[in-house]
Scaffold this motif. Structure first.
Motif, PDB file in Angstrom:
ATOM      1  N   ASN A 217     -85.921 -56.565 -42.359  1.00  0.00           N
ATOM      2  CA  ASN A 217     -87.077 -57.380 -42.750  1.00  0.00           C
ATOM      3  C   ASN A 217     -88.336 -56.534 -42.878  1.00  0.00           C
ATOM      4  OD1 ASN A 217     -85.576 -59.675 -42.934  1.00  0.00           O
ATOM      5  ND2 ASN A 217     -85.977 -60.325 -40.819  1.00  0.00           N
ATOM      6  N   LEU A 218     -88.480 -55.567 -41.983  1.00  0.00           N
ATOM      7  CA  LEU A 218     -89.625 -54.656 -42.056  1.00  0.00           C
ATOM      8  C   LEU A 218     -89.605 -53.907 -43.396  1.00  0.00           C
ATOM      9  CD1 LEU A 218     -91.986 -52.972 -40.882  1.00  0.00           C
ATOM     10  CD2 LEU A 218     -90.274 -51.465 -39.874  1.00  0.00           C
ATOM     11  N   LEU A 219     -88.427 -53.386 -43.762  1.00  0.00           N
ATOM     12  CA  LEU A 219     -88.336 -52.628 -45.021  1.00  0.00           C
ATOM     13  C   LEU A 219     -88.667 -53.524 -46.220  1.00  0.00           C
ATOM     14  CD1 LEU A 219     -85.147 -50.489 -44.259  1.00  0.00           C
ATOM     15  CD2 LEU A 219     -87.493 -49.658 -44.476  1.00  0.00           C
ATOM     16  N   LYS A 220     -88.174 -54.769 -46.186  1.00  0.00           N
ATOM     17  CA  LYS A 220     -88.461 -55.708 -47.279  1.00  0.00           C
ATOM     18  C   LYS A 220     -89.954 -56.002 -47.380  1.00  0.00           C
ATOM     19  CE  LYS A 220     -84.572 -58.834 -47.958  1.00  0.00           C
ATOM     20  NZ  LYS A 220     -84.047 -60.121 -47.450  1.00  0.00           N
ATOM     21  N   ASP A 221     -90.571 -56.220 -46.213  1.00  0.00           N
ATOM     22  CA  ASP A 221     -92.012 -56.477 -46.144  1.00  0.00           C
ATOM     23  C   ASP A 221     -92.813 -55.329 -46.733  1.00  0.00           C
ATOM     24  OD1 ASP A 221     -92.140 -58.867 -44.943  1.00  0.00           O
ATOM     25  OD2 ASP A 221     -93.259 -58.171 -43.174  1.00  0.00           O
ATOM     26  N   LEU A 222     -92.448 -54.114 -46.295  1.00  0.00           N
ATOM     27  CA  LEU A 222     -93.165 -52.923 -46.757  1.00  0.00           C
ATOM     28  C   LEU A 222     -92.995 -52.769 -48.270  1.00  0.00           C
ATOM     29  CD1 LEU A 222     -92.179 -50.486 -43.878  1.00  0.00           C
ATOM     30  CD2 LEU A 222     -94.477 -51.358 -44.349  1.00  0.00           C
ATOM     31  N   GLN A 223     -91.792 -53.102 -48.741  1.00  0.00           N
ATOM     32  CA  GLN A 223     -91.542 -52.997 -50.176  1.00  0.00           C
ATOM     33  C   GLN A 223     -92.487 -53.905 -50.946  1.00  0.00           C
ATOM     34  OE1 GLN A 223     -87.645 -54.305 -51.618  1.00  0.00           O
ATOM     35  NE2 GLN A 223     -87.843 -52.744 -53.197  1.00  0.00           N
ATOM     36  N   ARG A 224     -92.638 -55.144 -50.444  1.00  0.00           N
ATOM     37  CA  ARG A 224     -93.493 -56.107 -51.126  1.00  0.00           C
ATOM     38  C   ARG A 224     -94.948 -55.670 -51.083  1.00  0.00           C
ATOM     39  NH1 ARG A 224     -91.454 -60.489 -48.557  1.00  0.00           N
ATOM     40  NH2 ARG A 224     -93.171 -60.310 -47.101  1.00  0.00           N
ATOM     41  N   LYS A 225     -95.386 -55.230 -49.905  1.00  0.00           N
ATOM     42  CA  LYS A 225     -96.797 -54.863 -49.749  1.00  0.00           C
ATOM     43  C   LYS A 225     -97.152 -53.596 -50.509  1.00  0.00           C
ATOM     44  CE  LYS A 225     -97.452 -56.813 -45.171  1.00  0.00           C
ATOM     45  NZ  LYS A 225     -97.020 -56.389 -43.841  1.00  0.00           N
ATOM     46  N   LYS A 226     -96.259 -52.637 -50.528  1.00  0.00           N
ATOM     47  CA  LYS A 226     -96.597 -51.335 -51.091  1.00  0.00           C
ATOM     48  C   LYS A 226     -95.933 -51.071 -52.444  1.00  0.00           C
ATOM     49  CE  LYS A 226     -97.176 -49.439 -46.432  1.00  0.00           C
ATOM     50  NZ  LYS A 226     -98.581 -49.029 -46.333  1.00  0.00           N
ATOM     51  N   GLY A 227     -95.200 -52.045 -52.960  1.00  0.00           N
ATOM     52  CA  GLY A 227     -94.552 -51.882 -54.269  1.00  0.00           C
ATOM     53  C   GLY A 227     -93.537 -50.753 -54.317  1.00  0.00           C
ATOM     54  N   LEU A 228     -92.794 -50.582 -53.212  1.00  0.00           N
ATOM     55  CA  LEU A 228     -91.849 -49.465 -53.141  1.00  0.00           C
ATOM     56  C   LEU A 228     -90.558 -49.732 -53.915  1.00  0.00           C
ATOM     57  CD1 LEU A 228     -92.123 -48.892 -49.286  1.00  0.00           C
ATOM     58  CD2 LEU A 228     -92.944 -47.323 -51.052  1.00  0.00           C
ATOM     59  N   THR A 229     -89.920 -48.670 -54.310  1.00  0.00           N
ATOM     60  CA  THR A 229     -88.591 -48.733 -54.902  1.00  0.00           C
ATOM     61  C   THR A 229     -87.628 -48.116 -53.893  1.00  0.00           C
ATOM     62  OG1 THR A 229     -89.628 -48.385 -57.040  1.00  0.00           O
ATOM     63  CG2 THR A 229     -87.238 -48.081 -56.941  1.00  0.00           C
ATOM     64  N   PHE A 230     -86.457 -48.751 -53.726  1.00  0.00           N
ATOM     65  CA  PHE A 230     -85.522 -48.299 -52.691  1.00  0.00           C
ATOM     66  C   PHE A 230     -84.149 -47.928 -53.232  1.00  0.00           C
ATOM     67  CE2 PHE A 230     -87.943 -50.728 -49.353  1.00  0.00           C
ATOM     68  CZ  PHE A 230     -87.986 -49.718 -48.413  1.00  0.00           C
ATOM     69  N   LEU A 231     -83.605 -46.852 -52.688  1.00  0.00           N
ATOM     70  CA  LEU A 231     -82.164 -46.625 -52.763  1.00  0.00           C
ATOM     71  C   LEU A 231     -81.669 -46.848 -51.341  1.00  0.00           C
ATOM     72  CD1 LEU A 231     -79.517 -45.672 -54.016  1.00  0.00           C
ATOM     73  CD2 LEU A 231     -80.222 -43.327 -53.616  1.00  0.00           C
ATOM     74  N   PHE A 232     -80.876 -47.904 -51.162  1.00  0.00           N
ATOM     75  CA  PHE A 232     -80.489 -48.321 -49.817  1.00  0.00           C
ATOM     76  C   PHE A 232     -78.996 -48.039 -49.635  1.00  0.00           C
ATOM     77  CE2 PHE A 232     -79.421 -51.130 -46.375  1.00  0.00           C
ATOM     78  CZ  PHE A 232     -80.573 -51.228 -45.612  1.00  0.00           C
ATOM     79  N   ILE A 233     -78.683 -47.140 -48.708  1.00  0.00           N
ATOM     80  CA  ILE A 233     -77.289 -46.728 -48.493  1.00  0.00           C
ATOM     81  C   ILE A 233     -76.712 -47.451 -47.277  1.00  0.00           C
ATOM     82  CG2 ILE A 233     -75.828 -44.764 -47.864  1.00  0.00           C
ATOM     83  CD1 ILE A 233     -77.871 -42.965 -49.363  1.00  0.00           C
ATOM     84  N   ALA A 234     -75.488 -47.968 -47.403  1.00  0.00           N
ATOM     85  CA  ALA A 234     -74.849 -48.663 -46.274  1.00  0.00           C
ATOM     86  C   ALA A 234     -73.339 -48.579 -46.408  1.00  0.00           C
ATOM     87  CB  ALA A 234     -75.284 -50.119 -46.243  1.00  0.00           C
ATOM     88  N   HIS A 235     -72.614 -48.790 -45.296  1.00  0.00           N
ATOM     89  CA  HIS A 235     -71.160 -48.821 -45.458  1.00  0.00           C
ATOM     90  C   HIS A 235     -70.635 -50.253 -45.407  1.00  0.00           C
ATOM     91  CE1 HIS A 235     -71.585 -48.116 -41.025  1.00  0.00           C
ATOM     92  NE2 HIS A 235     -70.839 -49.195 -41.034  1.00  0.00           N
TER      93      HIS A 235
END
Ligand SMILES: Nc1ncnc2c1ncn2[C@@H]1O[C@H](COP(=O)(O)OP(=O)(O)OP(=O)(O)O)[C@@H](O)[C@H]1O
Ligand SMILES: [Mg+2]
Length: 336
Positions: free
Chosen positions: A192-210
């Motif tokens: 949720n923190l990452l999503k929030d930061l994305q919205r506030k700062k207009g970030l683009t993400f490459l999110f790696i997971a298994h």
């Protein structure tokens, strides 16, 4: 997509030489694009090359073949000032919050270092204010600044890693399994923190997971990786509704469904065998040794990366219009 892609990865390969002509093909030809403001998820089981792909994209590793293009510039050909400027734009959050923070530095020093290197906030007081602000942005507070990493929980350490990644005000973040080392109870908080930061700062993400269940919530589009290759890619909602590759179907069938009736009636697709070694990857289709639907063509011919439906790519002979794959698939699954 083409024009509006912020990041373009084209046939990227990263091979490690293990001596005596032994070559480990950690990443063996992946292609995808990411638009500005989007979250692209990469999933696949341990050892399939996710971290190596991330590290090669950000330029921590040189590539063996292929290209990484960021805002029209080739990352592996950047030098001097251009490379320095790129380092500010793209940052990485590492898989292991325990190993990625220097145990002998305070939180203040850890977050301050990238800013010092890049000459940001030369005024000490302003820089300290900036550090306090970053700590607040990630849900910590200024009292944490003078403590050492061992004084924090796993989730808090990952927040410190995130604050460090944000210190240069990046545009693009590669988050390499940022939550898998954390307790289940704090995983959702960090997502949720990452999503929030994305919205506030207009970030683009490459999110790696298994684990597909986690990327589903955060990703707009998902690429499924297997033994150094992408095997399927589409919008995340579509991947869940209409998975095409047998590997994706197996990954999805491993996620429990909360409704017990549906869960009881559902057939699980269990993958047999182990992930083969990337030193001697199978010829033909890389997934053939574990695929319940493998056909003759899969033994010798590597399936092409093709658009099976709009914005839905798959590398699997079952969807090759030139073979009778669809028919065999229907027969195998008992579909008339
Ligand atoms: N520096 C290296 N030198 C040699 N081999 C490496 C190196 N880094 C990774 N590998 C190998 O490359 C393959 C892919 O590793 P990678 O760490 O990228 O996988 P991963 O998908 O991130 O796995 P995990 O989910 O466990 O983090 C593995 O077989 C690994 O042993
Ligand atoms: Mg990894």
């Amino acid at each position: 997509m083409g024009k509006d892609a912020l990041l373009e990865v084209k046939n990227l390969k990263k091979h490690f030489s293990l001596g005596k002509e032994r070559i480990l093909k950690a990443v063996d030809g992946v292609s995808f694009q990411i638009k500005k403001g989007e979250t692209f998820g990469i999933v696949g089981e341990s050892g399939c090359g996710k971290s190596t792909a991330g590290r090669t994209i950000i330029g921590l590793y040189d590539r063996t073949e292929g290209e990484v293009i960021y805002e029209g510039e080739n990352v592996h050909k950047m030098t001097g000032k251009e490379r320095f400027a790129f380092q500010r734009k793209m940052q990485m959050i590492f898989q292991d919050p325990y190993a990625s923070l220097n145990p002998r530095s305070t939180v203040r020093e850890i977050i301050s270092e990238p800013m010092e290197v890049h000459g940001l906030y030369p005024d000490k007081k302003e820089r300290l204010e900036r550090i306090y602000q970053l700590l607040e942005d990630v849900g910590l507070n200024r009292d944490h600044a003078n403590r050492y990493p061992h004084e924090f929980s796993g989730g808090q350490r990952q927040r410190i890693g995130i604050a460090r990644a944000l210190s240069l005000d990046p545009e693009f973040i590669i988050a390499d399994e940022p939550i898998s080392a954390l307790d289940v109870s704090v995983q959702a908080q960090v997502v949720n923190l990452l999503k929030d930061l994305q919205r506030k700062k207009g970030l683009t993400f490459l999110f790696i997971a298994h684990d597909l269940s986690m990327v589903k919530h955060i990703s707009d589009r998902i690429g499924v990786m297997y033994l150094g290759n992408l095997v399927e890619q589409t919008a995340s909602t579509n991947l869940y509704k209409n998975p095409l590759h047998p590997y994706t179907q197996a990954l999805l069938s491993a996620i429990p469904i909360p409704d017990p009736d549906v869960e009881d009636r559902r057939e699980r697709m269990i993958l047999k065998g182990e992930l083969p070694s990337p030193i001697n990857p199978p010829s033909g289709c890389v997934f053939k040794t574990r695929c319940p639907l493998a056909m003759d063509a899969c033994q010798t011919v590597k399936p092409e990366w093709q658009e099976a439906e709009a914005d839905h790519f798959v590398a699997c002979h079952l969807y090759n219009k030139d073979t009778d794959g669809r028919q065999k698939y229907s027969q195998a699954m008992g579909i008339k």
